[in-house]
Design a protein around this motif. Sequence first.
Motif, PDB file in Angstrom:
ATOM      1  N   ALA A   1      47.286  41.381  49.987  1.00 20.85           N
ATOM      2  CA  ALA A   1      47.299  42.788  49.598  1.00 20.85           C
ATOM      3  C   ALA A   1      48.093  43.544  50.645  1.00 20.85           C
ATOM      4  CB  ALA A   1      45.883  43.346  49.483  1.00 20.85           C
ATOM      5  N   ALA A   2      48.661  44.659  50.228  1.00 21.63           N
ATOM      6  CA  ALA A   2      49.398  45.516  51.154  1.00 21.63           C
ATOM      7  C   ALA A   2      48.948  46.951  50.958  1.00 21.63           C
ATOM      8  CB  ALA A   2      50.904  45.400  50.927  1.00 21.63           C
ATOM      9  N   ASP A   3      49.053  47.722  52.005  1.00 23.43           N
ATOM     10  CA  ASP A   3      48.730  49.142  51.884  1.00 23.43           C
ATOM     11  C   ASP A   3      49.999  49.929  51.556  1.00 23.43           C
ATOM     12  OD1 ASP A   3      50.143  49.376  54.254  1.00 23.43           O
ATOM     13  OD2 ASP A   3      48.373  49.685  55.508  1.00 23.43           O
ATOM     14  N   GLN A   4      49.893  51.241  51.575  1.00 23.17           N
ATOM     15  CA  GLN A   4      51.033  52.088  51.199  1.00 23.17           C
ATOM     16  C   GLN A   4      52.186  51.964  52.197  1.00 23.17           C
ATOM     17  OE1 GLN A   4      51.134  53.616  48.377  1.00 23.17           O
ATOM     18  NE2 GLN A   4      49.000  53.385  47.738  1.00 23.17           N
ATOM     19  N   ASN A   5      51.887  51.453  53.405  1.00 23.71           N
ATOM     20  CA  ASN A   5      52.925  51.282  54.417  1.00 23.71           C
ATOM     21  C   ASN A   5      53.505  49.871  54.436  1.00 23.71           C
ATOM     22  OD1 ASN A   5      52.627  53.963  55.381  1.00 23.71           O
ATOM     23  ND2 ASN A   5      50.773  53.318  56.470  1.00 23.71           N
ATOM     24  N   ASN A   6      53.233  49.090  53.388  1.00 25.82           N
ATOM     25  CA  ASN A   6      53.729  47.715  53.304  1.00 25.82           C
ATOM     26  C   ASN A   6      53.212  46.838  54.430  1.00 25.82           C
ATOM     27  OD1 ASN A   6      55.216  47.625  50.902  1.00 25.82           O
ATOM     28  ND2 ASN A   6      56.943  48.673  51.863  1.00 25.82           N
ATOM     29  N   ARG A   7      51.996  47.080  54.910  1.00 22.17           N
ATOM     30  CA  ARG A   7      51.350  46.167  55.845  1.00 22.17           C
ATOM     31  C   ARG A   7      50.581  45.149  55.002  1.00 22.17           C
ATOM     32  NH1 ARG A   7      46.336  45.801  58.892  1.00 22.17           N
ATOM     33  NH2 ARG A   7      46.758  44.906  60.957  1.00 22.17           N
ATOM     34  N   TYR A   8      51.013  43.890  55.087  1.00 14.65           N
ATOM     35  CA  TYR A   8      50.456  42.832  54.246  1.00 14.65           C
ATOM     36  C   TYR A   8      49.370  42.070  54.998  1.00 14.65           C
ATOM     37  CZ  TYR A   8      54.100  43.146  50.621  1.00 14.65           C
ATOM     38  OH  TYR A   8      54.917  43.555  49.589  1.00 14.65           O
ATOM     39  N   CYS A   9      48.180  41.982  54.400  1.00  8.84           N
ATOM     40  CA  CYS A   9      47.056  41.214  54.942  1.00  8.84           C
ATOM     41  C   CYS A   9      46.581  40.219  53.894  1.00  8.84           C
ATOM     42  CB  CYS A   9      45.905  42.164  55.287  1.00  8.84           C
ATOM     43  SG  CYS A   9      46.323  43.426  56.508  1.00  8.84           S
ATOM     44  N   LEU A  10      45.649  39.362  54.292  1.00  9.93           N
ATOM     45  CA  LEU A  10      45.062  38.409  53.358  1.00  9.93           C
ATOM     46  C   LEU A  10      43.584  38.710  53.153  1.00  9.93           C
ATOM     47  CD1 LEU A  10      46.725  35.117  54.661  1.00  9.93           C
ATOM     48  CD2 LEU A  10      47.513  36.668  52.847  1.00  9.93           C
ATOM     49  N   GLY A  11      43.140  38.547  51.913  1.00 10.77           N
ATOM     50  CA  GLY A  11      41.733  38.653  51.579  1.00 10.77           C
ATOM     51  C   GLY A  11      41.283  37.378  50.890  1.00 10.77           C
ATOM     52  N   ALA A  12      39.994  37.303  50.548  1.00  9.27           N
ATOM     53  CA  ALA A  12      39.461  36.131  49.863  1.00  9.27           C
ATOM     54  C   ALA A  12      38.449  36.579  48.817  1.00  9.27           C
ATOM     55  CB  ALA A  12      38.807  35.181  50.856  1.00  9.27           C
ATOM     56  N   PHE A  13      38.314  35.768  47.773  1.00  8.79           N
ATOM     57  CA  PHE A  13      37.220  36.006  46.827  1.00  8.79           C
ATOM     58  C   PHE A  13      36.746  34.692  46.239  1.00  8.79           C
ATOM     59  CE2 PHE A  13      41.079  36.655  44.241  1.00  8.79           C
ATOM     60  CZ  PHE A  13      40.828  35.885  43.121  1.00  8.79           C
ATOM     61  N   LEU A  14      35.536  34.727  45.719  1.00  9.66           N
ATOM     62  CA  LEU A  14      34.895  33.572  45.099  1.00  9.66           C
ATOM     63  C   LEU A  14      34.587  33.887  43.645  1.00  9.66           C
ATOM     64  CD1 LEU A  14      32.184  32.275  47.615  1.00  9.66           C
ATOM     65  CD2 LEU A  14      33.965  30.876  46.549  1.00  9.66           C
ATOM     66  N   THR A  15      34.814  32.898  42.769  1.00  9.94           N
ATOM     67  CA  THR A  15      34.418  33.040  41.361  1.00  9.94           C
ATOM     68  C   THR A  15      33.585  31.825  40.970  1.00  9.94           C
ATOM     69  OG1 THR A  15      36.228  31.807  40.323  1.00  9.94           O
ATOM     70  CG2 THR A  15      36.675  34.108  40.928  1.00  9.94           C
ATOM     71  N   PRO A  16      32.796  31.933  39.906  1.00 13.89           N
ATOM     72  CA  PRO A  16      32.064  30.753  39.426  1.00 13.89           C
ATOM     73  C   PRO A  16      33.024  29.643  38.994  1.00 13.89           C
ATOM     74  CG  PRO A  16      31.280  32.765  38.350  1.00 13.89           C
ATOM     75  CD  PRO A  16      32.532  33.130  39.094  1.00 13.89           C
ATOM     76  N   HIS A  17      32.536  28.419  39.036  1.00 12.46           N
ATOM     77  CA  HIS A  17      33.344  27.284  38.579  1.00 12.46           C
ATOM     78  C   HIS A  17      33.819  27.452  37.137  1.00 12.46           C
ATOM     79  CE1 HIS A  17      31.201  24.625  41.736  1.00 12.46           C
ATOM     80  NE2 HIS A  17      32.368  25.011  42.182  1.00 12.46           N
ATOM     81  N   ASP A  18      32.961  28.015  36.315  1.00 16.73           N
ATOM     82  CA  ASP A  18      33.272  28.060  34.884  1.00 16.73           C
ATOM     83  C   ASP A  18      33.826  29.408  34.431  1.00 16.73           C
ATOM     84  OD1 ASP A  18      31.036  29.547  35.223  1.00 16.73           O
ATOM     85  OD2 ASP A  18      29.871  28.588  33.626  1.00 16.73           O
ATOM     86  N   ASP A  19      34.081  30.318  35.374  1.00 18.55           N
ATOM     87  CA  ASP A  19      34.601  31.628  34.970  1.00 18.55           C
ATOM     88  C   ASP A  19      35.440  32.258  36.076  1.00 18.55           C
ATOM     89  OD1 ASP A  19      35.217  34.056  33.967  1.00 18.55           O
ATOM     90  OD2 ASP A  19      33.177  34.830  33.937  1.00 18.55           O
ATOM     91  N   PRO A  20      36.699  31.886  36.158  1.00 26.48           N
ATOM     92  CA  PRO A  20      37.575  32.420  37.220  1.00 26.48           C
ATOM     93  C   PRO A  20      37.932  33.891  37.043  1.00 26.48           C
ATOM     94  CG  PRO A  20      38.442  30.375  36.283  1.00 26.48           C
ATOM     95  CD  PRO A  20      37.360  30.843  35.377  1.00 26.48           C
ATOM     96  N   SER A  21      37.410  34.538  36.004  1.00 26.62           N
ATOM     97  CA  SER A  21      37.704  35.967  35.831  1.00 26.62           C
ATOM     98  C   SER A  21      36.606  36.847  36.424  1.00 26.62           C
ATOM     99  CB  SER A  21      37.878  36.302  34.347  1.00 26.62           C
ATOM    100  OG  SER A  21      36.650  36.212  33.669  1.00 26.62           O
ATOM    101  N   THR A  22      35.524  36.237  36.872  1.00 19.99           N
ATOM    102  CA  THR A  22      34.395  37.007  37.415  1.00 19.99           C
ATOM    103  C   THR A  22      34.326  36.850  38.925  1.00 19.99           C
ATOM    104  OG1 THR A  22      33.109  36.824  35.393  1.00 19.99           O
ATOM    105  CG2 THR A  22      31.874  37.237  37.415  1.00 19.99           C
ATOM    106  N   ILE A  23      34.416  37.972  39.630  1.00 24.88           N
ATOM    107  CA  ILE A  23      34.386  37.938  41.094  1.00 24.88           C
ATOM    108  C   ILE A  23      32.930  37.930  41.568  1.00 24.88           C
ATOM    109  CG2 ILE A  23      35.178  39.081  43.208  1.00 24.88           C
ATOM    110  CD1 ILE A  23      37.478  38.248  41.381  1.00 24.88           C
ATOM    111  N   LEU A  24      32.528  36.852  42.231  1.00 25.27           N
ATOM    112  CA  LEU A  24      31.174  36.786  42.799  1.00 25.27           C
ATOM    113  C   LEU A  24      31.111  37.533  44.132  1.00 25.27           C
ATOM    114  CD1 LEU A  24      30.348  32.992  42.243  1.00 25.27           C
ATOM    115  CD2 LEU A  24      29.440  34.940  40.956  1.00 25.27           C
ATOM    116  N   TYR A  25      32.065  37.243  44.989  1.00 23.93           N
ATOM    117  CA  TYR A  25      32.144  37.880  46.298  1.00 23.93           C
ATOM    118  C   TYR A  25      33.614  38.159  46.591  1.00 23.93           C
ATOM    119  CZ  TYR A  25      27.531  35.741  46.800  1.00 23.93           C
ATOM    120  OH  TYR A  25      26.235  35.350  46.610  1.00 23.93           O
ATOM    121  N   ARG A  26      33.831  39.259  47.270  1.00 20.91           N
ATOM    122  CA  ARG A  26      35.203  39.655  47.606  1.00 20.91           C
ATOM    123  C   ARG A  26      35.201  40.272  49.002  1.00 20.91           C
ATOM    124  NH1 ARG A  26      38.450  44.464  44.350  1.00 20.91           N
ATOM    125  NH2 ARG A  26      40.283  44.560  45.719  1.00 20.91           N
ATOM    126  N   SER A  27      36.182  39.909  49.798  1.00 24.77           N
ATOM    127  CA  SER A  27      36.232  40.439  51.164  1.00 24.77           C
ATOM    128  C   SER A  27      36.498  41.937  51.142  1.00 24.77           C
ATOM    129  CB  SER A  27      37.311  39.712  51.976  1.00 24.77           C
ATOM    130  OG  SER A  27      38.531  39.684  51.259  1.00 24.77           O
TER     131      SER A  27
END
Lengths: 350, 350
Positions: free
Chosen positions: B262-288
């Motif tokens: 992800a980047a902010d309005q100043n184009n500073r690019y960072c990394l985040g992480a998220f977890l989804t269920p095994h059977d549903d990659p469209s549902t975010i369980l946890y997100r940084s």
Amino acid sequence: MFTRHPLNPLITPASVRASRPDYEVIGTFNAGATIYKGETLLLVRVAERPLKTDPDWIFCPYIGADGELTLRSVRRDDPDYDTHDPRLVKHHPTKAVYLTSLSHVRLARSTDGVHFTTADQPWLNTDSPFEAYGVEDARITRVDDMYWINYTAVSSHGIATGLVSTRDFVTVERRGIMFPPSNRDVVIFPQKVNGLYVCYHRPMPGEFGQLSMWMATSPDLIHWGNHQLVLEGNADGWDSGRIGGGAPPILTDAGWLSIYHAADQNNRYCLGAFLTPHDDPSTILYRSKTPIFEPEASYETSGFFGNVVFTCGLTVQGDMLRLYYGASDETIALAEAPVQAIIDHLKAGN
Amino acid sequence: MFTRHPLNPLITPASVRASRPDYEVIGTFNAGATIYKGETLLLVRVAERPLKTDPDWIFCPYIGADGELTLRSVRRDDPDYDTHDPRLVKHHPTKAVYLTSLSHVRLARSTDGVHFTTADQPWLNTDSPFEAYGVEDARITRVDDMYWINYTAVSSHGIATGLVSTRDFVTVERRGIMFPPSNRDVVIFPQKVNGLYVCYHRPMPGEFGQLSMWMATSPDLIHWGNHQLVLEGNADGWDSGRIGGGAPPILTDAGWLSIYHAADQNNRYCLGAFLTPHDDPSTILYRSKTPIFEPEASYETSGFFGNVVFTCGLTVQGDMLRLYYGASDETIALAEAPVQAIIDHLKAGN
């Protein structure tokens, strides 16, 4: 080549009831077309706006996060907004775009293809966050005994293409988002070519590219791939601004015949045609150098957004192609031409 | 959580030969990663520009219609151009964008995952009109015994996603355009979920919407559909500018773990992480809530385009996640963290 019907325009905002008492219909246009059980069916884009007016304000209707119809109020003299386009306002600081009307899709039916009765309520209404700014420009393709209807879904998430299917125009199954933003003006072929379904689509590559027609294939009408560029506009002239699908292609002895739309830099929308081989819809055999149909009648040159003819559907009755088209983003009109005349026109190099 | 490798950066422009004598390498970054026959393989984005320099001019290399490497010359003080971004110039009258370097993809290999030997010539070079401005940001996903590599194809037709496959990293089969413009930052899952392949992708809806992560499914990795919105940035903070796929997701006991950018309005690019269920990659369980990795080291805060960490690939060695990332759009670096530490971090609500 085309003859306008003397009763044009066939469907007007005045002939259709608003879906809510506090709204008025300002546009009935851009209709998908098909023949079903002997009747001509149109899926009409109906654009509505609130009756509430104020000379100093523009009210932009949309479906809020709570599912309720909501108005965004924009002062006409607010320097943060560009309000010169009657169809939309642009918010300079965020670059966000808001529409001045909310569209849904309604069913109109006719036994003669000329006199239509339009339902009072939506056939396809906004139903997801991707449709918060409306559903527009339905195209109908019959594949075996199923009718597939793609449409434009507009929201703060972008301009996407949605898909539904029906066997009877009563029960409608939603098939999700067919193409993610930004993509519209999709036309689906009525049968497989080389074992795969085919469509043309119109990605919007932003500042990196032009608005051109692409092709994709699918094993099941849901999943699409093998994207190829098919047709680009020319740098000058009638198709210099954008180019995209019109009515779904029809099968002729000479190949697949497509009627498409293009606009110039002044947003004057005309229609063109091209032919491809039966077995290769990505190869243009013949293409109209000049428009085959352009805004000339008064209802085409003036109206909500003048100088627009735009088709989403046609029917073929015997040898005649009956082209239903939106005029000036306001009404639906009909023009007819022999299919062979269009093919001859293309083959003659016009 | 992450430990930077003491030998960082691992691959630099100075350590790699230009593919042509009249060009220099200015960036080696954004590499797909995998393990193949015990070696760590990286598919590195190599950005080159002409040796020819002139303080008054910017030279934008691209592949011309004749297939030849061509230079577009732009005067730095030409008022028709915006030249403040070192990565590109913008032509105001046409809104066209041209890149200041031309990227291809090169194979780098290592027995320890730290010391890499980078080939002198491209592994994937520009090969179609859709790649005239370069191929970038390869991601590798192994599905059974086939490696699928998606990448960004840039041209005057827009920013699209291309796809190739290989079994041995020697013979490469082109699989066409996976997503038409504008779409990039695609990550493919390594196995089917509920009977279909899955990917995340990042449409670019222009002024109508934000840059968010979407999901699609596929029966065959070629045709994609069922598009859904998965992850949006927040209005303020580190992910307010854009958000998109990073490394292809990995399967853990806790679900699918995704490292994204992800980047902010100043184009500073960072990394985040998220977890989804095994059977549903469209549902975010946890997100940084905050970045799990951000530009801090000198090679991350300064360089060709400073304040950028950006990943296209990782490997898992035992319990350790080895994250290969582009630093400042210039070099490739490595940071390591226990997979479980990332999961614990997410589950703790950070």
